[in-house]
Design a protein around this motif. Sequence first.
Motif, PDB file in Angstrom:
ATOM      1  N   GLU A  77       0.826  -1.216   0.000  1.00 27.90           N
ATOM      2  CA  GLU A  77       0.000   0.000   0.000  1.00 27.90           C
ATOM      3  C   GLU A  77       0.859   1.264   0.000  1.00 27.90           C
ATOM      4  OE1 GLU A  77      -3.876  -1.808   2.429  1.00 27.90           O
ATOM      5  OE2 GLU A  77      -2.380  -0.577   3.469  1.00 27.90           O
ATOM      6  N   HIS A  78       2.066   1.160   0.555  1.00 28.56           N
ATOM      7  CA  HIS A  78       2.966   2.315   0.583  1.00 28.56           C
ATOM      8  C   HIS A  78       3.935   2.339  -0.599  1.00 28.56           C
ATOM      9  CE1 HIS A  78       1.454   2.923   4.661  1.00 28.56           C
ATOM     10  NE2 HIS A  78       2.048   4.095   4.658  1.00 28.56           N
ATOM     11  N   GLY A  79       3.678   1.482  -1.590  1.00 25.88           N
ATOM     12  CA  GLY A  79       4.441   1.556  -2.833  1.00 25.88           C
ATOM     13  C   GLY A  79       5.676   0.698  -2.925  1.00 25.88           C
ATOM     14  N   ALA A  80       5.798  -0.343  -2.094  1.00 25.84           N
ATOM     15  CA  ALA A  80       6.968  -1.223  -2.176  1.00 25.84           C
ATOM     16  C   ALA A  80       7.018  -1.883  -3.552  1.00 25.84           C
ATOM     17  CB  ALA A  80       6.904  -2.283  -1.082  1.00 25.84           C
ATOM     18  N   ASP A  81       8.216  -2.026  -4.094  1.00 23.68           N
ATOM     19  CA  ASP A  81       8.429  -2.646  -5.402  1.00 23.68           C
ATOM     20  C   ASP A  81       8.204  -4.155  -5.268  1.00 23.68           C
ATOM     21  OD1 ASP A  81       9.307  -3.597  -7.831  1.00 23.68           O
ATOM     22  OD2 ASP A  81      11.155  -2.415  -7.857  1.00 23.68           O
ATOM     23  N   ILE A  82       7.207  -4.707  -5.988  1.00 23.53           N
ATOM     24  CA  ILE A  82       6.912  -6.134  -5.861  1.00 23.53           C
ATOM     25  C   ILE A  82       7.693  -6.988  -6.860  1.00 23.53           C
ATOM     26  CG2 ILE A  82       4.618  -5.772  -4.897  1.00 23.53           C
ATOM     27  CD1 ILE A  82       3.487  -6.386  -7.700  1.00 23.53           C
ATOM     28  N   SER A  83       8.544  -6.352  -7.654  1.00 25.79           N
ATOM     29  CA  SER A  83       9.354  -7.116  -8.613  1.00 25.79           C
ATOM     30  C   SER A  83      10.847  -7.068  -8.289  1.00 25.79           C
ATOM     31  CB  SER A  83       9.132  -6.579 -10.029  1.00 25.79           C
ATOM     32  OG  SER A  83       9.578  -5.226 -10.128  1.00 25.79           O
ATOM     33  N   VAL A  84      11.209  -6.357  -7.213  1.00 26.35           N
ATOM     34  CA  VAL A  84      12.611  -6.196  -6.864  1.00 26.35           C
ATOM     35  C   VAL A  84      13.212  -7.530  -6.430  1.00 26.35           C
ATOM     36  CG1 VAL A  84      12.186  -5.642  -4.421  1.00 26.35           C
ATOM     37  CG2 VAL A  84      14.196  -4.696  -5.583  1.00 26.35           C
ATOM     38  N   LYS A  85      14.501  -7.733  -6.728  1.00 24.10           N
ATOM     39  CA  LYS A  85      15.133  -9.024  -6.483  1.00 24.10           C
ATOM     40  C   LYS A  85      16.206  -8.959  -5.393  1.00 24.10           C
ATOM     41  CE  LYS A  85      14.392 -10.922 -11.119  1.00 24.10           C
ATOM     42  NZ  LYS A  85      15.015 -11.616 -12.272  1.00 24.10           N
ATOM     43  N   CYS A  86      16.298 -10.032  -4.614  1.00 23.35           N
ATOM     44  CA  CYS A  86      17.380 -10.162  -3.635  1.00 23.35           C
ATOM     45  C   CYS A  86      18.705 -10.297  -4.380  1.00 23.35           C
ATOM     46  CB  CYS A  86      17.189 -11.412  -2.771  1.00 23.35           C
ATOM     47  SG  CYS A  86      15.659 -11.484  -1.837  1.00 23.35           S
ATOM     48  N   GLU A  87      19.786  -9.840  -3.755  1.00 17.64           N
ATOM     49  CA  GLU A  87      21.092  -9.921  -4.390  1.00 17.64           C
ATOM     50  C   GLU A  87      22.122 -10.670  -3.535  1.00 17.64           C
ATOM     51  OE1 GLU A  87      22.308  -5.985  -5.460  1.00 17.64           O
ATOM     52  OE2 GLU A  87      20.792  -5.783  -7.034  1.00 17.64           O
ATOM     53  N   GLY A  88      21.676 -11.230  -2.406  1.00 19.06           N
ATOM     54  CA  GLY A  88      22.589 -11.969  -1.537  1.00 19.06           C
ATOM     55  C   GLY A  88      22.811 -13.388  -2.037  1.00 19.06           C
ATOM     56  N   LYS A  89      23.836 -14.048  -1.513  1.00 16.44           N
ATOM     57  CA  LYS A  89      24.245 -15.361  -2.007  1.00 16.44           C
ATOM     58  C   LYS A  89      23.208 -16.452  -1.755  1.00 16.44           C
ATOM     59  CE  LYS A  89      26.920 -16.117   2.237  1.00 16.44           C
ATOM     60  NZ  LYS A  89      28.279 -16.346   2.799  1.00 16.44           N
ATOM     61  N   TRP A  90      22.336 -16.287  -0.750  1.00 17.96           N
ATOM     62  CA  TRP A  90      21.361 -17.326  -0.444  1.00 17.96           C
ATOM     63  C   TRP A  90      20.176 -17.335  -1.413  1.00 17.96           C
ATOM     64  CZ3 TRP A  90      20.763 -16.757   5.624  1.00 17.96           C
ATOM     65  CH2 TRP A  90      21.925 -17.245   6.238  1.00 17.96           C
ATOM     66  N   ARG A  91      19.751 -16.174  -1.884  1.00 18.07           N
ATOM     67  CA  ARG A  91      18.541 -16.094  -2.703  1.00 18.07           C
ATOM     68  C   ARG A  91      18.741 -15.155  -3.893  1.00 18.07           C
ATOM     69  NH1 ARG A  91      14.779 -15.380   2.607  1.00 18.07           N
ATOM     70  NH2 ARG A  91      15.221 -17.423   3.491  1.00 18.07           N
TER      71      ARG A  91
END
Length: 284
Positions: free
Chosen positions: A215-229
């Motif tokens: 509702e506050h505009g978080a990006d729902i397509s953004v990707k994790c960049e850490g080694k686990w995911r």
Amino acid sequence: MSNKKQSHVVSIRLNDAALKAVDLLVNSGLESNRSRAVSYFINSGIQASGELLHKAQSLADNLQQLRNQMIEAIKLNNVEKVSELINKDLSLVNAKNNRGETAILMAAYYRSQEIKELLLNNGAELNIFEASAVGNSQRVKDLLNESPERVDSYSADGFTPLGLASHFGNEETVKLLLEHGADIDARGRDGSLNNMAIHAAIGGNHEHIVKLLIEHGADISVKCEGKWRLGFTPLHVAAYFGRESIIRMLLNAGANKMDKTDNSETPYDLAVIREHPESATLLR
């Protein structure tokens, strides 16, 4: 190889008697200036204090051992051991591990509710990360009023206040941080996940926080960049954990079923691999 000794500049305050002794060395010509005279007295004092320094080192080593025991007891959810250590030394409520993570934060990470309450009841101090993790909104507010820039700061292990509050489902604190301008898409710097608050909320299984962030505009397509995911979108995280209600929410918000991780896995693939048939059906 050079054997030149390193020197460091230290600012100190002298009382009248000490300053008189320093000036005496300078005025007598034994030292050329006050700085050299002070250095002489300090070095002489250190050399003459070998026994005291040995005792200090022993005490410091013992305290570090107790701190390590405290952190290990928290990891094992050993309430009795934590209580025993606090009775030995009350300062251990603020113990830190070698990465700078505090006892109260470790209690939150390991879901040790009883230990968390024990630490808080014995006066554990809360910085903005700890306050965000345990949902102490008043403490968060006070700290932000003192230093507004803390809102987007990073903990010793690389998480933002918003990321921590979201992961632990502290809605009031999440709202407060957003009201104070927290970057909703700030990326963590922990190295293992490097995710956003929305990923953290899904990982913690807090549907109400995910809804609030969307509702506050978080990006729902953004990707994790850490080694686990690597390359996990919020939908991938939800599929990985089998969070059906969150999967529905993300799909209704327009999340793409066909996004792929760095290993070319769709959310559906992850749901199948992790044996979440209901999630897989939603993502087919």
